[in-house]
Scaffold this motif. Structure first.
Motif: not given
Length: 405
Positions: A89-90, A93-94, A221, A227, A231, A251-254, A257
């Motif tokens: 995960l970023n 952004t995530q 995930l 992703n 989320v 967390v997850g889909n930008e 999020i």
């Protein structure tokens, strides 16, 4: 108050009737064994508390914090997902830090729901899964809680017969209240299904670390491509026995999020900075405390199932979560879960949660939380035995659910 739009969409709080019964009993001097609310009684880890003390009163820590979570905390959560699930995960952004997973669900509903949007929610399920969307103006369509092949068949029918077409699907495994556990194969089918039908998926993974065998619950995930549409929400309340600290994550889909982060930027300044620093220490620290928590709940589960069974109340043994989801004993089924739960308080000094509080398909069951020690659970079992032995007497003055108006 009933004239307010969002209040009209919220039914009376079912659990309040049992809470009132508890209050009356305690005011009369009763020693109530409270197995109702999933409120962990275990202490937070010592190293987490020490980190909190260390940071308190330091320069800047009393000022406004970051609504998305301080950078170190978001990095720690990303590292946890990599370590536990093999999911990259970023943290920029995530990952968003939330004030517990409950707040995360409520605010993501505000972020992504338009009035009239149809949302598929398991029934029975934790109330915020449905009511977060109802408060945001959405419409709820119930789907099964159990992760079986029938789950997809029912959702397919819901999509076919819903106007407008459903936008979001909520899942929760290990499940609250039913304790169902999903497999990675189920999640693979779920991701493929969601992509086929252009559904967003919100996964509640609050009980990821509360399991009782050698098969840790997976993350949605972990499925390649999840992703793109999903989320996931986690919480530190159960994993680290930090319920009052109000710390969780989405967390997850930008895209989702980012929407959640934007809504939160208008609504809060994040958790108190020392809480976030201590939460970072928990995620980056040793996991001995998690193993001890897990073993404690497992012992309590075993005592509950064995002692209640000997007392005459069969309680199915949960594989995960901190709850047992139990059918109401046969002599009392006609009462319904609310009246049965009130009767347990009044006649057996035990509090449980009525199943109908988790949706209409929860009727006929109660949720029993593993939030008392083994000695108290055995005491509860003795109370249950006395209660069941006098069932005809207990039922004499109670009006069955089917005959009430």
């Amino acid at each position: 108050m009933e004239d307010f739009y969002r209040i009209r969409r919220l039914p009376p709080y079912v659990f309040e009737e049992v809470n009132k019964a508890k209050a009356r009993a305690r005011n009369a001097g009763a020693d109530i064994i409270d197995l109702g609310m999933g409120n962990p009684d275990l202490p937070a880890p010592a190293h987490v508390i020490e980190k909190m003390k260390e940071v308190l009163g330091k320069p800047r820590t009393d000022r406004y914090s970051a609504s998305r979570g301080i950078p170190g905390l978001r990095k720690a959560q990303a590292a946890y997902y990599d370590r536990r699930f093999g999911v990259k995960l970023n943290p920029e952004t995530q990952v968003v830090a939330t004030l517990g997973s409950k707040e995360g669900f409520a605010n993501v509903a505000q972020a992504i729901t338009a009035p009239g949007d149809v949302v598929l929610v398991p029934n029975p399920s934790y109330p915020i899964h449905a009511f977060g969307f109802l408060m945001a103006g959405g419409a709820i369509r119930s789907v099964p809680s159990e992760p079986t092949a029938n789950f997809f068949h029912t959702i397919e029918r819901a999509i076919t017969h819903s106007i407008p077409k459903p936008q979001v699907l909520v899942v929760c495994y290990p499940a609250n209240p039913t304790a169902y556990v999903a497999t990675l194969d189920f999640y693979k089918d779920l991701v493929a299904f969601a992509k086929k039908h252009s559904l967003l998926v919100l996964s509640d993974l609050a009980y990821a670390e509360v399991y009782f065998d050698d098969n840790p619950p997976p993350s949605l995930l972990q499925v390649p491509g999840a992703n793109d549409i999903a989320v996931e929400f986690t919480s530190m309340s159960k994993t680290y026995s930090m319920p009052g600290w109000r710390m969780g994550f989405a967390v997850g889909n930008e895209r989702i999020i980012a929407a959640l982060g934007r809504v939160k930027s208008y609504l809060d300044y994040g958790a108190f900075t020392p809480v976030q620093v201590a939460a970072t220490a928990a995620l980056n620290g040793p996991d001995d405390c998690i193993k001890e928590m897990r073993e404690t709940y497992k012992r309590r589960r075993d005592v509950l199932v064995e002692s209640f069974g000997r007392a005459g109340w069969h309680v199915p043994s949960p594989h995960a979560s901190m709850f047992a989801w139990s059918p109401i004993p046969e002599p009392f089924k006609s009462l319904g879960s609310v009246e049965f739960s009130k009767l347990l308080v009044e006649k057996a000094d035990i509090a449980v949660s009525p199943g109908i509080g988790f949706g209409e398909y929860g009727e006929g069951h109660v949720r029993i939380a593993l939030v008392e020690n083994e000695q108290r659970i055995r005491q509860a079992a003795r109370n249950v035995r006395r209660f069941l032995d006098t069932a005809p007497e207990q039922l004499h003055n109670v009006v069955p659910l089917a005959t009430r108006r």
